[in-house]
Design an enzyme around this catalytic site. Structure first.
Site, PDB file in Angstrom:
ATOM      1  N   SER A  25      -5.117 -17.380  -6.702  1.00 59.90           N
ATOM      2  CA  SER A  25      -6.042 -15.994  -6.810  1.00 59.90           C
ATOM      3  C   SER A  25      -7.374 -16.382  -6.560  1.00 59.90           C
ATOM      4  CB  SER A  25      -5.590 -15.188  -8.014  1.00 59.90           C
ATOM      5  OG  SER A  25      -6.107 -14.123  -7.915  1.00 59.90           O
ATOM      6  N   SER A  48      -1.880 -16.126  -6.377  1.00 55.15           N
ATOM      7  CA  SER A  48      -2.342 -14.922  -5.667  1.00 55.15           C
ATOM      8  C   SER A  48      -1.842 -13.732  -6.165  1.00 55.15           C
ATOM      9  CB  SER A  48      -2.074 -14.945  -4.096  1.00 55.15           C
ATOM     10  OG  SER A  48      -2.347 -13.597  -3.539  1.00 55.15           O
ATOM     11  N   ASP A  86      -0.903 -10.956  -4.771  1.00 53.52           N
ATOM     12  CA  ASP A  86      -0.055 -10.546  -3.836  1.00 53.52           C
ATOM     13  C   ASP A  86       1.157 -11.290  -4.155  1.00 53.52           C
ATOM     14  OD1 ASP A  86      -1.619  -8.498  -2.838  1.00 53.52           O
ATOM     15  OD2 ASP A  86      -2.976 -10.117  -1.660  1.00 53.52           O
ATOM     16  N   HIS A 132      -6.016  -8.228   5.465  1.00 53.73           N
ATOM     17  CA  HIS A 132      -6.812  -6.916   5.707  1.00 53.73           C
ATOM     18  C   HIS A 132      -7.436  -6.973   7.223  1.00 53.73           C
ATOM     19  CE1 HIS A 132      -6.801  -6.027   1.435  1.00 53.73           C
ATOM     20  NE2 HIS A 132      -5.626  -6.215   1.802  1.00 53.73           N
ATOM     21  N   HIS A 186      -3.747   0.279   3.620  1.00 52.61           N
ATOM     22  CA  HIS A 186      -3.859  -1.141   2.922  1.00 52.61           C
ATOM     23  C   HIS A 186      -4.172  -2.420   3.991  1.00 52.61           C
ATOM     24  CE1 HIS A 186      -1.801  -4.264   0.158  1.00 52.61           C
ATOM     25  NE2 HIS A 186      -3.050  -4.680   0.587  1.00 52.61           N
TER      26      HIS A 186
HETATM   27 ZN   LIG Z   1      -4.088  -6.834   0.298  1.00 56.47          ZN
END
Ligand SMILES: [Zn+2]
Length: 234
Positions: free
Chosen positions: A45, A75, A77, A98, A172
């Site tokens: 992360s 991360s 995510d 993104h 997102h």
């Molecule tokens: Zn994201």
């Protein structure tokens, strides 16, 4: 068992992601798996891509999500990636970005229709858009629920991960996947490119329809499946 090779692969794919221009700052990540060992490896992360080293890559068990190797936090995510590996058993790499054009479609709440053969070479139909997460799904286990809405969408719509290697999540961004990390990265690059072309296509002709079915079939199936004949035999 050592996971050096997997960590090296994931490290390299994250460096390539940074070079691809799809990410700003640290907003993106690549993971890969060793299915035999039952593990996935992912970027730590908040670490700069420039400073990322293979030994920083975090290895976790796919089923439990517990850290097996690595001293840094994985991360944020990671739970989304874990759900994708748990449910989509044939994928070997996942990329999350993104990226600007694809995320613009996601923010507009629109799937990306297949307008041409560039898109049809990689995606058999539209790049889909999942449903919104509910407030409850956002409040608790947000990242895990993000993975779950993707799985739900593919299951409900009868989509196959080898025919549709990526998806948009509303407001997102993008998740893409492939047989390995490099295939997942290629899918994310293609997805961004078709998002860009798609935007200009509807700007130039707001009434434009999708690619004719025969052309979609021709382009997708000459590269994928049992009748594929594009490229060199491997
Ligand atoms: Zn994201």
């Amino acid at each position: 068992m050592s996971f050096e090779e997997l960590k090296e692969e994931v490290w390299l794919a994250n460096k390539e992601l940074a070079k691809s221009g799809l990410v700003v700052l640290t907003w993106g990540n690549v993971s890969g798996v060793d299915r035999e060992a039952g593990v996935m490896a992912i970027k730590p992360s908040g670490v700069d891509y420039d400073e990322l080293r293979p030994e920083d890559v975090v290895v976790l068990s796919i089923d439990e999500g517990e850290i097996i190797e690595g001293s840094l936090r994985p991360s944020s995510d990671t739970p989304s990636h874990l759900v994708l590996y748990q449910e989509f058993r044939s994928i070997g790499g996942v990329v999350h970005t993104h990226s600007t054009y694809a995320t613009s479609w996601a923010q507009a709440g629109r799937e990306i229709p297949c307008f041409g053969t560039t898109h049809a070479d990689y995606f058999y139909g539209s790049v889909p858009l999942t449903r919104q997460l509910t407030p409850e799904e956002i409040k608790s286990e947000y990242e895990r629920n993000t993975g779950k809405v993707i799985v739900e969408h593919f299951s409900k719509s009868g989509l196959a991960t080898d025919e549709v290697p990526g998806v948009l999540v509303p407001n997102h961004g993008v998740f893409s996947w492939g047989d390995d990390t490099m295939a997942a990265l290629e899918a994310s690059i293609v997805l961004e490119e078709v998002a860009k072309m798609g935007l200009y296509t509807i700007l130039l002709n707001p009434q434009v329809g999708s690619i004719p079915q025969a052309l979609l079939d021709k382009h997708f199936f000459r590269k994928h499946g049992s009748g594929a004949y594009y490229g060199q035999e491997r």
